[in-house]
Design a protein around this motif. Structure first.
Motif, PDB file in Angstrom:
ATOM      1  N   MET A   1      -3.784   9.376 -14.847  1.00  7.37           N
ATOM      2  CA  MET A   1      -4.831   9.677 -15.844  1.00  7.37           C
ATOM      3  C   MET A   1      -6.225   9.757 -15.203  1.00  7.37           C
ATOM      4  O   MET A   1      -6.459   9.198 -14.129  1.00  7.37           O
ATOM      5  CB  MET A   1      -4.805   8.633 -16.967  1.00  7.37           C
TER       6      MET A   1
ATOM      7  N   SER B   1      -0.120  -8.439 -13.270  1.00  6.83           N
ATOM      8  CA  SER B   1      -1.352  -8.473 -12.474  1.00  6.83           C
ATOM      9  C   SER B   1      -1.160  -9.191 -11.150  1.00  6.83           C
ATOM     10  O   SER B   1      -2.046  -9.161 -10.298  1.00  6.83           O
ATOM     11  CB  SER B   1      -2.465  -9.149 -13.264  1.00  6.83           C
ATOM     12  N   GLN B   2      -0.020  -9.865 -10.986  1.00  4.85           N
ATOM     13  CA  GLN B   2       0.264 -10.459  -9.686  1.00  4.85           C
ATOM     14  C   GLN B   2       1.417  -9.721  -9.026  1.00  4.85           C
ATOM     15  O   GLN B   2       2.046 -10.207  -8.079  1.00  4.85           O
ATOM     16  CB  GLN B   2       0.497 -11.966  -9.856  1.00  4.85           C
TER      17      GLN B   2
ATOM     18  N   CYS C   1       0.565  -4.098 -11.205  1.00  5.74           N
ATOM     19  CA  CYS C   1      -0.793  -3.867 -11.730  1.00  5.74           C
ATOM     20  C   CYS C   1      -1.849  -4.489 -10.821  1.00  5.74           C
ATOM     21  O   CYS C   1      -2.945  -3.935 -10.678  1.00  5.74           O
ATOM     22  CB  CYS C   1      -0.949  -4.460 -13.129  1.00  5.74           C
ATOM     23  N   GLY C   2      -1.534  -5.636 -10.236  1.00  5.02           N
ATOM     24  CA  GLY C   2      -2.470  -6.268  -9.303  1.00  5.02           C
ATOM     25  C   GLY C   2      -2.705  -5.382  -8.088  1.00  5.02           C
ATOM     26  O   GLY C   2      -3.838  -5.210  -7.631  1.00  5.02           O
TER      27      GLY C   2
ATOM     28  N   GLN D   1      -2.374  -2.179  -7.996  1.00  8.33           N
ATOM     29  CA  GLN D   1      -3.179  -1.020  -8.431  1.00  8.33           C
ATOM     30  C   GLN D   1      -4.652  -1.396  -8.521  1.00  8.33           C
ATOM     31  O   GLN D   1      -5.522  -0.598  -8.196  1.00  8.33           O
ATOM     32  CB  GLN D   1      -2.671  -0.514  -9.782  1.00  8.33           C
ATOM     33  N   GLY D   2      -4.920  -2.617  -8.972  1.00 10.13           N
ATOM     34  CA  GLY D   2      -6.298  -3.094  -9.049  1.00 10.13           C
ATOM     35  C   GLY D   2      -6.938  -3.188  -7.672  1.00 10.13           C
ATOM     36  O   GLY D   2      -8.063  -2.720  -7.462  1.00 10.13           O
ATOM     37  N   ILE D   3      -6.217  -3.776  -6.727  1.00  8.51           N
ATOM     38  CA  ILE D   3      -6.748  -3.887  -5.361  1.00  8.51           C
ATOM     39  C   ILE D   3      -7.015  -2.491  -4.806  1.00  8.51           C
ATOM     40  O   ILE D   3      -8.043  -2.232  -4.179  1.00  8.51           O
ATOM     41  CB  ILE D   3      -5.765  -4.658  -4.453  1.00  8.51           C
TER      42      ILE D   3
ATOM     43  N   LEU E   1      -7.622   0.233  -6.536  1.00  7.77           N
ATOM     44  CA  LEU E   1      -8.753   0.806  -7.277  1.00  7.77           C
ATOM     45  C   LEU E   1     -10.094   0.302  -6.749  1.00  7.77           C
ATOM     46  O   LEU E   1     -11.027   1.080  -6.525  1.00  7.77           O
ATOM     47  CB  LEU E   1      -8.593   0.412  -8.747  1.00  7.77           C
ATOM     48  N   TYR E   2     -10.172  -1.007  -6.572  1.00  7.49           N
ATOM     49  CA  TYR E   2     -11.448  -1.587  -6.164  1.00  7.49           C
ATOM     50  C   TYR E   2     -11.684  -1.424  -4.662  1.00  7.49           C
ATOM     51  O   TYR E   2     -12.752  -1.757  -4.163  1.00  7.49           O
ATOM     52  CB  TYR E   2     -11.515  -3.066  -6.572  1.00  7.49           C
TER      53      TYR E   2
ATOM     54  N   HIS F   1       0.156   6.372 -16.227  1.00  2.00           N
ATOM     55  CA  HIS F   1      -1.189   5.800 -16.310  1.00  2.00           C
ATOM     56  C   HIS F   1      -1.990   6.051 -15.031  1.00  2.00           C
ATOM     57  O   HIS F   1      -3.190   6.327 -15.086  1.00  2.00           O
ATOM     58  CB  HIS F   1      -1.097   4.295 -16.614  1.00  2.00           C
TER      59      HIS F   1
ATOM     60  N   PRO G   1      -9.153   8.270 -15.535  1.00  2.00           N
ATOM     61  CA  PRO G   1      -9.893   7.110 -15.000  1.00  2.00           C
ATOM     62  C   PRO G   1      -9.300   6.563 -13.706  1.00  2.00           C
ATOM     63  O   PRO G   1      -9.992   5.845 -12.985  1.00  2.00           O
ATOM     64  CB  PRO G   1      -9.749   6.051 -16.112  1.00  2.00           C
ATOM     65  N   MET G   2      -8.030   6.864 -13.429  1.00  2.00           N
ATOM     66  CA  MET G   2      -7.397   6.380 -12.199  1.00  2.00           C
ATOM     67  C   MET G   2      -7.408   7.525 -11.172  1.00  2.00           C
ATOM     68  O   MET G   2      -8.448   7.867 -10.650  1.00  2.00           O
ATOM     69  CB  MET G   2      -5.974   5.887 -12.467  1.00  2.00           C
TER      70      MET G   2
END
Lengths: 296, 296
Positions: free
Chosen positions: B87, B151-152, B155-156, B158-160, B162-163, B84, B89-90
């Motif tokens: 891909m 998400s904690q 995935c969390g 990865q989010g940090i 990403l943003y 993922h 978008p990432m």
């Protein structure tokens, strides 16, 4: 309001609270991800899978807190699959439940992570179900959910669907696809609900499993009928999309009348499978009737 | 060949067999999905997480079949995250372990499903671990893996990440991101390995947890150093990508020398945390040394 409608709206409302509590708070870092996870799950859908969990729980005197976690877990798996399914490489849909889809409202990378994180959360939530006295059953429930979600369940059905665009399907091939894509999680919902209470005999479990399989298919047949008949506003998602994509549907294979007959047959078979449960199966039977008679 | 190198290559080879057996056969419908799942997981990577599972297992006389399933589960979570992450978008990467990434070799929809199905399979595989006598511990292990992946956890992170593209991070922010993104699954690997054998005391568990946290960070610091120093051919993935994307790294914050010192400090702290385990901690210590000294 009928007793069933009241039960349904109360269950839906309590599920909203349960989901809101189990999802990470929107201000928790990374807040954009958590905000999007809540957007994807809350305030949407009929919660058919949670309703199945609770209705099946009535067969076995199920523990409420256990059913809440089982219902939240299947709903999170369902919600993640919609988020990923709506993304451009799959269905490229911009509308879901009357609202912009996650990748439209946020962005594609967030939609990808939302789905991934919701799947993980589903297993975390189910693993926290209060079955202290019966951890072996809880392990089996986790395994059941994982299998229903994976490549020999929901994801497998999505794959067959994906690789079948533009192909001529036979009815057995279409059934195989839907038994996996929609049916696996519907079945898991029923069995997880029944796992939250007194043990079933093997014969009862087989009957219930047969009920669940029939309902999984019936649900999809009705979806295809609604997709053919409804307009986008009533449906809350883009109508007629499958036909436009030349995807095979029950309506394209059986005609509208034939598809409706098929749904009625499946419902009759599902009801028959519930008969041995007597009065305890009443809620599940009412829910089955509702699923087949729904208008959106 | 040193005893450690021999252990490592034998463990890697046996993991390849275990993964090949646990993944669905490529001819099983939908075969394109299953073929792509096998492509994503097999014949690639150093299997650092499985090695950590097996090395941690040596602390507690762990059951081999249990470690195999725990190791396969963390490796499947890791593999799905790479699919993922690569891909469009990432990270939009076309090369991974010297081979075309899944969405390049197959297509984006398949890559999406491969990741989703691998995550589900990870939980299915772990739920099947032979801990018949201790199902409560198995439930806890499943919960640990789910939390580490979600998400904690991964995935969390990865989010940090990403943003955070283009943002100026402080060192604590960068650490927080990596503790989640890479560290959570590294930590889970160590604790799952230790879960496959004799129970640890609370004090031992805390020591081991501290070891795992240090190694999770050290692993990422070394990754950043290698990304700065290595060329694409040695690394098997696109080098210098983080710097080109203006992503903060340990090297950009601490300089190359500072990052190397940081890795050495973390290794020393990790080794100290293992000391109370005596000889049984030797394999884990050798592996820690290897992770920090690796060249790719």
């Amino acid at each position: 309001m009928s007793d069933f409608k009241l039960w349904m709206s109360q269950t839906q409302a309590s599920m909203e609270d349960v989901l809101a509590q189990l999802l990470p708070a929107a201000h928790h870092v990374p807040s954009r991800l958590h905000d999007a996870m809540r957007y994807a799950v809350l305030d949407g859908g009929k919660r058919v899978r949670p309703l199945l969990v609770f209705a099946a729980g009535e067969l076995v005197n199920a523990d409420v807190a256990c059913m809440q976690r089982a219902a939240a877990a299947v709903e999170m798996i369902h919600a993640y699959s919609l988020v990923h399914d709506d993304m451009p490489p799959m269905d490229n849909d911009s509308l879901r439940r009357g609202k912009p889809t996650v990748h439209v409202k946020y962005d594609e990378a967030t939609a990808l992570l939302v789905g991934d994180a919701l799947q993980a959360l589903a297993f975390e939530v189910l693993a926290g179900a209060p079955l202290q006295g019966r951890p072996q059953e809880l392990v089996q429930m986790l395994q059941l959910l994982a299998r229903a979600a994976g490549s020999q369940g929901m994801c497998g059905g999505q794959g067959i669907d994906l690789y079948g665009v533009g192909q001529a399907y036979t009815l057995p091939q279409l059934e195989m696809m839907h038994i996996l894509k929609t049916g696996a999680l519907i079945r898991a919902s029923v069995l997880l609900g029944a796992g939250c209470g007194d043990a079933l005999s093997d014969a009862q479990r087989q009957q219930l499993d047969h009920f669940a399989k029939c309902m999984g298919l019936a649900f999809q047949v009705v979806d295809d009928v609604l997709d053919e008949e409804a307009d986008t506003a009533t449906l809350g998602k883009t109508a007629g999309k499958d036909a436009a994509n030349h995807k095979p549907t029950y309506v394209s294979l059986l005609g509208l009348k034939g598809a409706k007959e098929k749904a009625a047959e499946l419902l009759a078979e599902a009801r028959a499978a519930l008969a041995p449960f007597g009065e305890r199966g009443q809620r599940l039977q009412q829910l089955a009737d509702y699923i087949v008679d729904r208008r959106h």
